[in-house]
Design an enzyme around this catalytic site. Sequence first.
Site, PDB file in Angstrom:
ATOM      1  N   ASP A 193       0.861  -1.190   0.000  1.00  8.85           N
ATOM      2  CA  ASP A 193       0.000   0.000   0.000  1.00  8.85           C
ATOM      3  C   ASP A 193       0.892   1.233   0.000  1.00  8.85           C
ATOM      4  O   ASP A 193       2.123   1.133  -0.045  1.00  8.85           O
ATOM      5  CB  ASP A 193      -0.951  -0.006   1.197  1.00  8.85           C
ATOM      6  CG  ASP A 193      -2.323   0.560   0.831  1.00  8.85           C
ATOM      7  OD1 ASP A 193      -2.380   1.757   0.453  1.00  8.85           O
ATOM      8  OD2 ASP A 193      -3.315  -0.179   0.907  1.00  8.85           O
ATOM      9  N   HIS A 266      -2.862   3.011  -4.771  1.00  8.23           N
ATOM     10  CA  HIS A 266      -2.211   2.629  -3.507  1.00  8.23           C
ATOM     11  C   HIS A 266      -0.792   2.118  -3.774  1.00  8.23           C
ATOM     12  O   HIS A 266      -0.372   1.088  -3.237  1.00  8.23           O
ATOM     13  CB  HIS A 266      -3.041   1.590  -2.764  1.00  8.23           C
ATOM     14  CG  HIS A 266      -4.309   2.143  -2.178  1.00  8.23           C
ATOM     15  ND1 HIS A 266      -4.306   3.070  -1.160  1.00  8.23           N
ATOM     16  CD2 HIS A 266      -5.613   1.938  -2.498  1.00  8.23           C
ATOM     17  CE1 HIS A 266      -5.563   3.398  -0.860  1.00  8.23           C
ATOM     18  NE2 HIS A 266      -6.370   2.736  -1.664  1.00  8.23           N
ATOM     19  N   GLU A 329      -9.683   2.751  -5.409  1.00 12.70           N
ATOM     20  CA  GLU A 329      -9.255   4.097  -5.038  1.00 12.70           C
ATOM     21  C   GLU A 329      -8.014   4.554  -5.811  1.00 12.70           C
ATOM     22  O   GLU A 329      -6.986   4.873  -5.219  1.00 12.70           O
ATOM     23  CB  GLU A 329      -9.011   4.170  -3.525  1.00 12.70           C
ATOM     24  CG  GLU A 329     -10.270   3.912  -2.725  1.00 12.70           C
ATOM     25  CD  GLU A 329     -10.049   3.975  -1.229  1.00 12.70           C
ATOM     26  OE1 GLU A 329     -10.970   4.399  -0.510  1.00 12.70           O
ATOM     27  OE2 GLU A 329      -8.955   3.592  -0.766  1.00 12.70           O
TER      28      GLU A 329
END
Length: 764
Positions: A193, A266, A329
Amino acid sequence: MHFKTSFGFIILLLTVLSCQHKPIEAQEVAIIPQPNSINISKSVFVLNRATSINSEDTFKISSDFLKSYLESGGIEVNSGNDITFIVDKNLGKEAYSLNISEDKIEIKASTDQGAFYAVQTLRQLLPVEFESGSFEGSQVNIPALVIEDAPQFTYRGMHLDVSRHMFSVDFIKKYIDAIAMLKMNTFHWHLTDDQGWRIEIKKYPKLQEIAAYRDGTLVGHYSDQPHQFDGKKYGGYYTQEEVKEVVAYAKERFVTVIPEIEMPGHAQAAIAAYPELGCTGEQVKVAQKWGVFEDIYCPNQKTFAFLEDVLDEVLELFPSEFIHIGGDEAPKTRWKNCAHCQALIKSEGLKDEHELQSYFITKMEKYLNSKGRQIIGWDEILEGGLAPNATVMSWRGTSGAVEAAKSGHNVVMTPTSHCYFDYYQSDGEDEPLAIGGFLPLEKVYGFNPIPEELTKEEQKYVLGAQGNIWTEYIPIEDHLEYMAFPRMLAMSEVVWSNPENKNYKDFVSRLEHFHKRLDILDINYANHLYEIEGDLVSEDGKAFFEFKTLTEGKTIRYTLDGTEPNLESEIYTERIPITKSTKLNAAVFNSEKQLGKTFTQEMVFHKAVGAKITINKEPHKSYSGSGVEGLINGISGSDSRYGDKEWLGFWGDDIEITIDLGEEKEINTIETRFYNGNGQWIYAPREIVIEYLLQDGMSFTDKHNLKKSNDKIIEFDCKLIKIEDLEIKVEKIILKIPNFGTIPEGKQGAGNKAWTFIDEIIVN
């Protein structure tokens, strides 16, 4: 189905004899998750030092596990026919039959995995002291019974994020042990991440040198402004040898480990190590705070070569069919301003950056398919078109799952509303810091992984569900266990047990006993079983307060003057009339002491309590609170947990609420609050319109701004609106609340509809 007790809760007369053959108090034994069928007889099987096991090689893992478990409890096992493992090809891959009679125990299964689950059930029929090797008796009387059992879903998982905070290999094994004990079969290991890369990749040493470490970590909550950092270097990674050790350990417990390597978003930690993987080529740092970041992988040849190399090493370590590629995302800001990306969109005939993401995911899917593997990703991989063979992990509600299943794609259910164990689980102010939200045990237990929108044919694409634990606010193992347990136990029953066998009250009774097993396993857990739930209800214009608690055989005592309840306080026997603003305290007691925390409820007895209220849109089913009547029940919601039963949530809807006072009443103030947790996609409206209707049919309207500009939004707080000095007589009040609209670029959830959450509407 055969049940001797309510919904299969077993009260087993388990007599444990000490070395001196003095009987120890009989104990209740809980089986979690609830088996499909239980039939209990009156006789017992005596387990002692003469007990023997007969098993063929088919059942090596399960029989070895049982032998080791019994011997840890001091029961030496010999070869013989007291406990026999039998092949039954008529049973499914994970199904089993456990038959305990007076003279033998038979475990039937078609596979070692099915037999292993039978052993996990048998394990729960033994004294908890076997878990620690502290059992000192010479024999155990196990009630005779027959259990026929099989799971409802094939995918039964738990997730763990180790990128935000990392946990030891020993703890990962302990986590896998719990997964296996509860008959779950998948460990989703989130390894990369923005805040850290946690897996050794030998071809790219800078991932270990740079991407695995951040220069500091956010202190407190993301909502605390201004942001503060501890300035301490944090990080680490799992070596490939450690990964092999974990995977092998899990395999011995029939747990599949699915690695997650995030892409295209990410990715800031990886880009910090290799800037050429980003669109700008500029040096960035491993992220020190939480959130969504604009530096994502650039879809160029260097990136694809890098990811293919990474995946080659990952595939050598993880034999799982699925490889999780994230896909969530991923802000498109860099792609929109990247000449290469725009040229690629044009040359590939793509519509926009969303289709470019689909191009990215599809390219990686083809590579993994060529290696005999399948991709699984968060539901954003649907955007721009779903890769041909992808499985969708639906987290933003259930709509992604419905869309995928209707298109013939497999789905794993993990919506935030029921499966995010990093949310608060109690209203108590002493709960450890969490990201926000509210997910109590009962809500987890009540989850149905099959969306109602699916036909019977489409339902077959729902593989199962999993609980997720993201660790931004979970730095240590005790805290992680507290967030995981007992919600993991509830999830195990969601994915294993047949819905017709599920009963929350019965589950709580079994859980109360299961706490003893968690204690001896040294697993920290949240114990909210002795807490009280309370509701203000209206009937014929009158208000009453009702209490309930989950555990039986206990007494609720209460006070109405704000003082702490004690053994001399009033005993609750029927609902309490409320005629004025009141601070009510209550707690659960046995005959000797208070057992749980004190429940406190302040009620504002305003002029709309008991009125008739209607709304033009139903609240979202995941955040329906106490229903629309809860907006005028005199009780305000939590200041930090928008998912409690007082806040109502609406996704993208313009809302119109009508309060009918029944007669013309003089009012002076109206106030309410809107939750404003932008990190959770929740935005207070920019304005509301209030219309006042008088008895003679006349009306007038006021418009009220909640903020001057979007830049003034403060994340994660409550926006209060209070209209004062009205001094009017009205019969009806209509509140028109426009949705904020689309979440702007650069914010979490950008491009999605915003949520609106509204609290108590107080009229005085």
